[in-house]
Write a protein that holds these residues in place. Structure first.
Motif: not given
Length: 129
Positions: A62-86
């Motif tokens: 119903a809502t997206v509540d974020l934790d203001d104390d949490l700081v996101w510091t990095g993202l690593v995409i490890e693997d993906s399948t599908g998800g292309q424009p087609w």
């Protein structure tokens, strides 16, 4: 909040030319990976309305509540399948790093995405420990 110079998603591109263009609607996320990066950047920047909008209607809270104390510091995409424009679906595995006060950690998740009504949306994810 001031707009960051570098995009939080980790591409090394300027925010305005990267996820900023997706966040403000100048262009759609062309792939599931692009949507994942834009959602990570939205978490990092506190853009809860964008997160809600890009969540599949069948699994969206119903809502997206974020934790203001949490700081996101990095993202690593490890693997993906599908998800292309087609494709009409995609799966990807990622690790996101965070800090909160003196604590730090990682979130490891395998996420599912769908192409719905001309746009990629987040369906759900399973967290790995």
């Amino acid at each position: 909040m001031a707009e960051p110079l570098a995009c939080p998603c980790g591409t090394g591109k300027p925010y305005a030319a990267c996820c900023g263009a997706i966040h403000d609607g100048r262009r759609p996320a062309a792939t599931a990976v692009a949507l994942m990066r834009s959602r990570y950047a939205a978490f990092a920047l506190g853009l809860s309305e964008y997160l809600w909008r890009t969540w599949h209607p069948s699994t969206r809270p119903a809502t997206v509540d974020l934790d203001d104390d949490l700081v996101w510091t990095g993202l690593v995409i490890e693997d993906s399948t599908g998800g292309q424009p087609w494709d009409d679906a995609g799966t990807l595995r990622f690790t996101a790093s965070w800090t909160s006060g003196r604590r730090s950690g990682t979130l490891r998740e395998t996420s599912r995405f769908a192409f719905l009504d001309g746009a990629w949306v987040y369906v759900d994810g399973s967290i790995h420990h």
